[in-house]
Motif scaffolding. Structure first.
Motif, PDB file in Angstrom:
ATOM      1  N   LYS A 154     -61.872 -12.554  35.649  1.00 36.20           N
ATOM      2  CA  LYS A 154     -62.463 -13.493  36.256  1.00 36.20           C
ATOM      3  C   LYS A 154     -62.916 -12.918  37.707  1.00 36.20           C
ATOM      4  O   LYS A 154     -64.238 -13.430  38.181  1.00 36.20           O
ATOM      5  CB  LYS A 154     -61.447 -14.813  36.640  1.00 36.20           C
ATOM      6  CG  LYS A 154     -61.303 -15.590  35.615  1.00 36.20           C
ATOM      7  CD  LYS A 154     -60.168 -16.529  35.785  1.00 36.20           C
ATOM      8  CE  LYS A 154     -60.747 -17.987  35.978  1.00 36.20           C
ATOM      9  NZ  LYS A 154     -59.752 -18.969  36.108  1.00 36.20           N
ATOM     10  N   PHE A 167     -66.182 -10.906  36.847  1.00 38.29           N
ATOM     11  CA  PHE A 167     -66.953 -11.978  36.366  1.00 38.29           C
ATOM     12  C   PHE A 167     -67.852 -12.720  37.440  1.00 38.29           C
ATOM     13  O   PHE A 167     -69.110 -12.847  37.606  1.00 38.29           O
ATOM     14  CB  PHE A 167     -66.314 -12.747  35.292  1.00 38.29           C
ATOM     15  CG  PHE A 167     -67.497 -13.878  34.881  1.00 38.29           C
ATOM     16  CD1 PHE A 167     -68.527 -13.620  33.932  1.00 38.29           C
ATOM     17  CD2 PHE A 167     -67.762 -15.391  35.354  1.00 38.29           C
ATOM     18  CE1 PHE A 167     -69.231 -14.595  33.630  1.00 38.29           C
ATOM     19  CE2 PHE A 167     -68.586 -16.359  34.976  1.00 38.29           C
ATOM     20  CZ  PHE A 167     -69.202 -15.755  33.847  1.00 38.29           C
ATOM     21  N   THR A 168     -66.967 -12.955  38.416  1.00 39.05           N
ATOM     22  CA  THR A 168     -67.467 -14.013  39.665  1.00 39.05           C
ATOM     23  C   THR A 168     -68.435 -13.130  40.555  1.00 39.05           C
ATOM     24  O   THR A 168     -69.303 -13.294  40.746  1.00 39.05           O
ATOM     25  CB  THR A 168     -66.310 -14.595  40.408  1.00 39.05           C
ATOM     26  OG1 THR A 168     -65.505 -15.197  39.493  1.00 39.05           O
ATOM     27  CG2 THR A 168     -66.836 -15.293  41.492  1.00 39.05           C
ATOM     28  N   GLN A 199     -71.525 -12.791  38.700  1.00 37.30           N
ATOM     29  CA  GLN A 199     -72.359 -13.877  38.628  1.00 37.30           C
ATOM     30  C   GLN A 199     -73.091 -14.086  39.957  1.00 37.30           C
ATOM     31  O   GLN A 199     -74.273 -14.233  40.147  1.00 37.30           O
ATOM     32  CB  GLN A 199     -71.626 -15.092  38.319  1.00 37.30           C
ATOM     33  CG  GLN A 199     -71.750 -15.605  37.087  1.00 37.30           C
ATOM     34  CD  GLN A 199     -71.093 -16.862  36.652  1.00 37.30           C
ATOM     35  OE1 GLN A 199     -70.064 -17.363  37.492  1.00 37.30           O
ATOM     36  NE2 GLN A 199     -71.503 -17.439  35.768  1.00 37.30           N
ATOM     37  N   ASP A 234     -73.037 -15.881  29.068  1.00 37.96           N
ATOM     38  CA  ASP A 234     -72.547 -16.967  28.737  1.00 37.96           C
ATOM     39  C   ASP A 234     -71.220 -16.961  27.715  1.00 37.96           C
ATOM     40  O   ASP A 234     -70.293 -17.446  27.643  1.00 37.96           O
ATOM     41  CB  ASP A 234     -73.451 -18.058  27.637  1.00 37.96           C
ATOM     42  CG  ASP A 234     -74.546 -18.470  28.776  1.00 37.96           C
ATOM     43  OD1 ASP A 234     -74.246 -18.467  29.825  1.00 37.96           O
ATOM     44  OD2 ASP A 234     -75.358 -18.951  28.190  1.00 37.96           O
ATOM     45  N   GLU A 259     -68.366 -15.862  29.826  1.00 36.73           N
ATOM     46  CA  GLU A 259     -67.786 -17.112  30.507  1.00 36.73           C
ATOM     47  C   GLU A 259     -66.984 -18.071  29.393  1.00 36.73           C
ATOM     48  O   GLU A 259     -65.814 -18.668  29.862  1.00 36.73           O
ATOM     49  CB  GLU A 259     -68.918 -18.227  31.041  1.00 36.73           C
ATOM     50  CG  GLU A 259     -68.441 -19.289  31.879  1.00 36.73           C
ATOM     51  CD  GLU A 259     -69.480 -19.895  32.510  1.00 36.73           C
ATOM     52  OE1 GLU A 259     -69.170 -20.611  33.822  1.00 36.73           O
ATOM     53  OE2 GLU A 259     -70.645 -19.637  32.283  1.00 36.73           O
ATOM     54  N   ILE A 301     -63.536 -16.063  28.877  1.00 36.33           N
ATOM     55  CA  ILE A 301     -62.629 -16.436  29.761  1.00 36.33           C
ATOM     56  C   ILE A 301     -62.011 -17.749  29.753  1.00 36.33           C
ATOM     57  O   ILE A 301     -60.904 -17.743  29.728  1.00 36.33           O
ATOM     58  CB  ILE A 301     -63.366 -16.049  31.320  1.00 36.33           C
ATOM     59  CG1 ILE A 301     -63.722 -14.734  31.583  1.00 36.33           C
ATOM     60  CG2 ILE A 301     -62.553 -16.732  32.188  1.00 36.33           C
ATOM     61  CD1 ILE A 301     -64.673 -14.586  32.885  1.00 36.33           C
ATOM     62  N   GLY A 302     -62.805 -18.686  29.395  1.00 31.84           N
ATOM     63  CA  GLY A 302     -61.843 -20.134  29.087  1.00 31.84           C
ATOM     64  C   GLY A 302     -61.271 -19.939  27.971  1.00 31.84           C
ATOM     65  O   GLY A 302     -60.190 -20.798  28.151  1.00 31.84           O
TER      66      GLY A 302
END
Length: 142
Positions: A72, A75-76, A79, A88, A91, A94-95
């Motif tokens: 995360k 990724f953040t 982004q 996508d 993301e 990760i979810g």
């Protein structure tokens, strides 16, 4: 000694690729840290309490939360830097990993509650059985 020159776009593209690889690597390590499906499904225990204790021990997410946090974080960062052309898939994964960790943690909590409840329930039922047999003995005397 000569120094190679790189354009900013080339360096940014390289950094973006490395960032994506870091996210993917952390996600992979997170999935690997979770218990195996067979480990939560199969048991060699002789009784319910043994099954619950074994299951409780297996329902541990290990280092998966740390790996998820790393994924995360990178990724953040990617982004916000607009480093990913299409993120996508990252993301979504990760979810999915976050959901799996939440499910395993919730199951562990439920198994923990059962593990503490079952012996008490057994004792209650044994006591009730002893009372029933003493009542039956008293009725037989009449």
């Amino acid at each position: 000694m000569s120094q190679a020159t790189f354009g900013d776009d080339e360096l940014f593209g390289e950094a973006a690729n490395e960032m994506r690889e870091d996210v993917e690597s952390s996600l992979s390590a997170g999935w690997e840290a979770l218990p195996a499906a067979d480990d939560i499904w199969e048991s060699d225990a002789d009784n319910v309490l043994g099954v619950l204790n074994g299951l409780n021990a297996v329902l541990d997410v290990g280092d998966a939360e740390d790996h998820l946090r790393d994924a995360k974080k990178w990724f953040t960062m990617g982004q916000r830097a607009e480093a990913f052309d299409d993120a996508d898939d990252l993301e979504a994964e990760i979810g999915d990993l976050e959901d799996a960790i939440d499910d395993i943690t919730a199951a562990g909590d439920q198994v923990g509650e059962l593990t503490s409840t079952i012996p008490t329930l057994r004792g209650t039922l044994e006591d009730a059985g002893a009372e029933d047999s003493s009542v039956d003995d008293d009725d037989a005397d009449d």
